[in-house]
Write a protein that holds these residues in place. Structure first.
Motif, short mmCIF file in Angstrom:
data_model
loop_
_atom_site.label_atom_id
_atom_site.label_comp_id
_atom_site.label_asym_id
_atom_site.label_seq_id
_atom_site.Cartn_x
_atom_site.Cartn_y
_atom_site.Cartn_z
N CYS A 16 0.74 -1.47 -0.18
CA CYS A 16 0.18 -0.17 0.34
C CYS A 16 0.99 1.24 0.48
CB CYS A 16 -1.11 0.09 0.37
SG CYS A 16 -1.67 1.86 1.19
N CYS A 69 -4.70 0.38 0.05
CA CYS A 69 -4.70 -0.88 0.61
C CYS A 69 -6.58 -0.92 1.26
CB CYS A 69 -4.27 -1.85 1.78
SG CYS A 69 -4.10 -0.74 3.54
N CYS A 85 -6.56 2.31 4.54
CA CYS A 85 -6.42 2.69 4.20
C CYS A 85 -7.47 3.72 3.34
CB CYS A 85 -5.45 3.36 3.69
SG CYS A 85 -3.60 2.65 4.18
N VAL A 115 -0.03 3.56 1.30
CA VAL A 115 0.56 5.17 2.39
C VAL A 115 0.87 4.32 3.46
CG1 VAL A 115 -1.87 5.93 3.96
CG2 VAL A 115 -1.90 5.63 1.40
N CYS A 116 0.51 3.23 3.52
CA CYS A 116 0.93 2.72 4.87
C CYS A 116 2.00 1.60 5.01
CB CYS A 116 -0.35 1.66 5.81
SG CYS A 116 -0.89 0.15 5.27
ZN LIG Z 1 -3.27 1.02 2.90
#
Ligand SMILES: [Zn+2]
Length: 137
Positions: free
Chosen positions: A67, A102, A105, A69-70
């Protein structure tokens, strides 16, 4: 159905391009990517986007993704919240690229997703910043 379309503006660079190709690529892309944040199940009517999204999804779980983001792993379609598709802002883009966000997120505020997307796309557009599509035509 959710779709957010943005231009990422900056200098577009193909990581694998040689110096001579780079100049041409910069001209061709005019320093912008068109990006689309789309639902996994959203039908896409642009062939280049549809093909890129499908091959990205089809490669799961053989090619595990993380992902943007994370950094959490995405190993199956059910784990994908959003796809971030991008193409050079040219009349006939040569290729589209795909990033995954994901499922955890997926509900983050748009500003957080934009920040992550900006970071993820820095390799393609150094110093790029998002601008709404409407801002430039
Ligand atoms: Zn994520």
């Amino acid at each position: 159905m959710k779709q957010i379309a943005y231009r990422l503006e900056g200098i577009a660079v193909n990581r694998h391009a040689r110096r001579s190709e780079l100049a041409r690529y910069r001209r061709e892309t005019s320093g912008a990517l068109l990006t689309y944040l789309v639902d996994v199940d959203q039908p896409l009517d642009v062939p280049i986007l549809k093909n890129a999204a499908r091959s990205w999804l089809d490669a799961l779980p053989r090619r595990m993704r993380s992902c943007i983001v994370c950094s959490g792993l995405i190993w199956e379609r059910q784990r994908v919240g959003w796809l971030l598709l991008s193409v050079p802002a040219v009349p006939k883009p040569p290729a589209a690229s795909v990033c995954g966000i994901c499922i955890e997120c997926a509900d983050l505020p748009l500003a957080a997703l934009e920040r992550a997307a900006t970071t993820a796309l820095q390799a393609a557009v150094p110093g790029g910043r998002f601008a709404p599509m409407e801002a430039r035509t």
